[in-house]
Design a protein around this motif. Structure first.
Motif, PDB file in Angstrom:
ATOM      1  N   LEU A   1       0.820  -1.210   0.000  1.00 40.40           N
ATOM      2  CA  LEU A   1       0.000   0.000   0.000  1.00 40.40           C
ATOM      3  C   LEU A   1       0.852   1.258   0.000  1.00 40.40           C
ATOM      4  O   LEU A   1       0.428   2.307  -0.513  1.00 40.40           O
ATOM      5  CB  LEU A   1      -0.936  -0.006   1.213  1.00 40.40           C
ATOM      6  N   MET A   2       2.058   1.169   0.563  1.00 43.40           N
ATOM      7  CA  MET A   2       2.949   2.322   0.645  1.00 43.40           C
ATOM      8  C   MET A   2       4.122   2.208  -0.326  1.00 43.40           C
ATOM      9  O   MET A   2       5.148   2.841  -0.141  1.00 43.40           O
ATOM     10  CB  MET A   2       3.486   2.440   2.079  1.00 43.40           C
TER      11      MET A   2
ATOM     12  N   ALA B   1       8.195   5.396   2.852  1.00 40.93           N
ATOM     13  CA  ALA B   1       7.808   4.679   4.066  1.00 40.93           C
ATOM     14  C   ALA B   1       7.707   3.178   3.829  1.00 40.93           C
ATOM     15  O   ALA B   1       7.857   2.385   4.767  1.00 40.93           O
ATOM     16  CB  ALA B   1       6.472   5.214   4.579  1.00 40.93           C
ATOM     17  N   GLY B   2       7.482   2.762   2.571  1.00 45.60           N
ATOM     18  CA  GLY B   2       7.333   1.346   2.274  1.00 45.60           C
ATOM     19  C   GLY B   2       8.553   0.535   2.653  1.00 45.60           C
ATOM     20  O   GLY B   2       8.433  -0.573   3.193  1.00 45.60           O
TER      21      GLY B   2
ATOM     22  N   ALA C   1      18.594  -3.734   1.625  1.00 43.89           N
ATOM     23  CA  ALA C   1      17.769  -3.300   0.493  1.00 43.89           C
ATOM     24  C   ALA C   1      17.483  -1.804   0.517  1.00 43.89           C
ATOM     25  O   ALA C   1      17.127  -1.233  -0.526  1.00 43.89           O
ATOM     26  CB  ALA C   1      16.449  -4.078   0.485  1.00 43.89           C
ATOM     27  N   LEU C   2      17.630  -1.163   1.676  1.00 39.67           N
ATOM     28  CA  LEU C   2      17.422   0.288   1.741  1.00 39.67           C
ATOM     29  C   LEU C   2      18.320   1.019   0.751  1.00 39.67           C
ATOM     30  O   LEU C   2      17.941   2.058   0.195  1.00 39.67           O
ATOM     31  CB  LEU C   2      17.698   0.793   3.162  1.00 39.67           C
ATOM     32  N   ALA C   3      19.512   0.473   0.526  1.00 42.61           N
ATOM     33  CA  ALA C   3      20.455   1.113  -0.394  1.00 42.61           C
ATOM     34  C   ALA C   3      20.566   0.370  -1.721  1.00 42.61           C
ATOM     35  O   ALA C   3      20.989   0.946  -2.713  1.00 42.61           O
ATOM     36  CB  ALA C   3      21.838   1.198   0.253  1.00 42.61           C
TER      37      ALA C   3
ATOM     38  N   ARG D   1       8.521   0.668  -6.311  1.00 34.94           N
ATOM     39  CA  ARG D   1       7.176   0.979  -6.803  1.00 34.94           C
ATOM     40  C   ARG D   1       6.527  -0.224  -7.471  1.00 34.94           C
ATOM     41  O   ARG D   1       5.298  -0.318  -7.517  1.00 34.94           O
ATOM     42  CB  ARG D   1       7.234   2.161  -7.772  1.00 34.94           C
ATOM     43  N   LEU D   2       7.337  -1.126  -7.983  1.00 30.08           N
ATOM     44  CA  LEU D   2       6.805  -2.350  -8.598  1.00 30.08           C
ATOM     45  C   LEU D   2       6.429  -3.410  -7.564  1.00 30.08           C
ATOM     46  O   LEU D   2       5.878  -4.456  -7.923  1.00 30.08           O
ATOM     47  CB  LEU D   2       7.827  -2.927  -9.581  1.00 30.08           C
ATOM     48  N   GLY D   3       6.721  -3.135  -6.296  1.00 29.75           N
ATOM     49  CA  GLY D   3       6.277  -4.043  -5.234  1.00 29.75           C
ATOM     50  C   GLY D   3       7.346  -4.934  -4.656  1.00 29.75           C
ATOM     51  O   GLY D   3       7.035  -6.003  -4.106  1.00 29.75           O
ATOM     52  N   PHE D   4       8.614  -4.515  -4.719  1.00 30.07           N
ATOM     53  CA  PHE D   4       9.691  -5.363  -4.199  1.00 30.07           C
ATOM     54  C   PHE D   4       9.457  -5.763  -2.751  1.00 30.07           C
ATOM     55  O   PHE D   4       9.552  -6.939  -2.395  1.00 30.07           O
ATOM     56  CB  PHE D   4      11.042  -4.647  -4.317  1.00 30.07           C
ATOM     57  N   HIS D   5       9.183  -4.803  -1.883  1.00 26.29           N
ATOM     58  CA  HIS D   5       9.116  -5.094  -0.452  1.00 26.29           C
ATOM     59  C   HIS D   5       7.940  -6.015  -0.120  1.00 26.29           C
ATOM     60  O   HIS D   5       8.057  -6.872   0.774  1.00 26.29           O
ATOM     61  CB  HIS D   5       9.029  -3.795   0.352  1.00 26.29           C
TER      62      HIS D   5
END
Length: 505
Positions: free
Chosen positions: A21-22, A27-28, A95-97, A105-109
């Motif tokens: 959703l984020m 924030a995601g 993964a933050l970096a 935006r494609l939904g990795f997290h």
């Protein structure tokens, strides 16, 4: 008590929804980190409860075993959930970096958290059909992560990955159907009793189907070709979590089923597993020696090291199984860390091919030290964790006069040193071919922290296990005792009375 078994699975799913959703907001990524930290807390709580009680179980939906969905954790399952959570948090921070905003935006997290939920569910399920379900959750999430970004090499690797894993799925479903047809149950604790009344020849045939299906998942010889064709293609964070966790689910499934369900004909099945272990070690290490890119070398070493774990199962002595458990934990930490380090090296030097990188020892000595720890541990240098893992397994082999497999294990260790030395010489010792100075200063402060914190943490854990191996070896020995005598597992699931045994009379 059931919440202790549910939380390690539920937290990643909830985190996945929130992160999706984020996904268009920064924030995601922090939701993913916080969710991974919460999953680690839940895993620690589960481990504490299992250490106190040996085995805990819960029946979902109020249906009693063996008719409902069972979640169960013994020492092996609990440590696998804990190490999954540790790697999950480390890679989420990395993964933050490492992960570009476009991939976020494609939904990795969201996909990443679903993958962690699938892995955790596979470790905690007490039912073969639900193990299949968790395998499919892993497959869908891992395929999404593998092709995220859409580069041609990713698509090519993803197709190979999915094709062979679908073969594994079909074999697994076939084996499940046959086993259910002859026993009337798929609850693993119930199967431990039901299979005792089957014809041994039929049970051996069924066990071979499971061996092949799980062997593909574990990437053993000769079923490993999908792994080196795919693991070098995605983002480094994805490669690291794949390298650390995915094949270990297959190894876990082999250990669980061949100590709990298919323990009737150890002469046939475990002799075959011993051959598979030796050939897996040799082909993997020789494949690594022939490669010239960091991730391809490390990918083949995953295969090689899987052989050591299967060796412990094949020998099937208390010490050998303890060595297998110890080796799994050691390898997950070390292998994930090596892929994380490879990502930083690529970021600093601009490539992965050994003839196009260099200069890291002089320009980034901290990274060089952090590489030495997991690399030497993988090769089995004392006093790191890999030394004790190999020592226990070789000692177990020599204890029953299995001289050949012990010799193979030692030779493969020497060849592993060669591969690690090749990476060290090209990436760290020799100067960069273009005269670059690949210093950590090329990264901003946030990226340096995100990269180095998980790498240093995993390296410290490797050193700690190596310097203080006794509690880890004792834990592995207790876990092996549970595997060889699953009565406490069966009792925790079915109860102390006369437990039903499916449809078999």
């Amino acid at each position: 008590m059931s919440w202790l078994l549910v939380l390690p699975i539920a937290i990643p799913f909830v985190t996945a929804v929130a992160a999706f959703l984020m996904r268009a907001d920064a924030a995601g990524r922090w939701i993913s980190v916080v969710g991974s930290a919460a999953a680690l807390v839940a895993a620690v709580a589960l481990m504490q409860e299992v250490l106190a009680q040996d085995v805990i179980s819960a029946q979902m939906g109020g249906w009693p075993a063996p008719f409902g969905i069972t979640l169960v954790a013994d020492l092996l399952a609990a440590v696998m959930v804990l190490i999954t959570a540790i790697i999950g948090l480390a890679v989420a921070i990395y993964a933050l970096a490492d992960i570009e905003p476009r991939l976020e935006r494609l939904g990795f997290h969201a996909l990443y958290q679903v993958l962690l939920a699938g892995v955790t569910g596979a470790f905690l399920t007490g039912d073969l059909f639900n193990l299949y379900v968790w395998f499919e959750v892993m497959l869908i999430a891992s395929f999404g992560l593998l092709v995220l970004g859409g580069r041609p090499e990713q698509i090519d690797g993803g197709v190979k990955y999915v094709a062979l894993n679908l073969v594994s799925t079909l074999l697994f479903l076939t084996a499940i159907g046959v086993l259910y047809g002859v026993t009337g149950t798929l609850n693993m604790a119930d199967l431990a009793q039901a299979t005792d009344r089957l014809d041994p020849a039929l049970l051996t045939l069924i066990s071979m189907l499971f061996m092949i299906a799980f062997g593909i998942k574990a990437s053993v010889f000769p079923l490993f070709f999908w792994l080196p064709a795919s693991y070098h293609t995605p983002a480094f964070a994805v490669s690291a979590v794949f390298a650390g966790l995915l094949t270990k689910v297959g190894v876990y499934a082999l250990i669980r089923t061949f100590t709990l369900i298919f323990d009737h004909d150890t002469g046939t099945t475990h002799t075959l597993l011993l051959w598979v272990a030796g050939l897996t070690m040799l082909t993997g290490v020789l494949g690594a020696a022939a490669q010239n890119e960091m991730r391809k070398i490390l990918s083949f070493h995953i295969i090689s090291q899987i052989g050591y774990m299967i060796m412990g199962l094949a020998l099937l002595t208390p010490l050998a199984l303890a060595g297998a458990v110890f080796y799994i934990v050691h390898h997950i930490i070390v292998k994930a860390n090596l892929f994380l380090i490879a990502g930083v090296a690529q970021r600093l030097t601009g490539g992965e091919a050994l003839n196009r990188i260099g200069g890291l020892y002089k320009s980034a000595p901290l990274l060089a030290v952090l590489f030495i720890v997991p690399a030497f541990s993988l090769a089995g240098f004392p006093p790191l964790s890999g030394f004790w893992a190999k020592f226990v397994l070789v000692r177990a082999a020599l204890g029953i006069d299995a001289w050949v497999i012990a010799g193979v294990a030692l030779v493969v260790g020497l060849l592993t040193i060669y591969s690690m030395t090749k990476i060290w010489a090209a990436a760290f010792w020799e100067p960069h071919p273009d005269g670059l100075a690949p210093t950590l200063d090329r990264l901003d402060g946030r990226a340096r922290a995100a990269f180095l914190l998980p790498i240093a943490g995993l390296a410290a854990l490797t050193v700690a296990i190596g310097l203080f191996p006794e509690p880890f070896v004792v834990f592995a020995e207790r876990s092996a005792e549970q595997l060889l005598d699953p009565s406490s597992y069966v009792t925790a699931v079915l109860g102390a009375g006369d437990a039903p045994a499916g449809g078999v009379e």
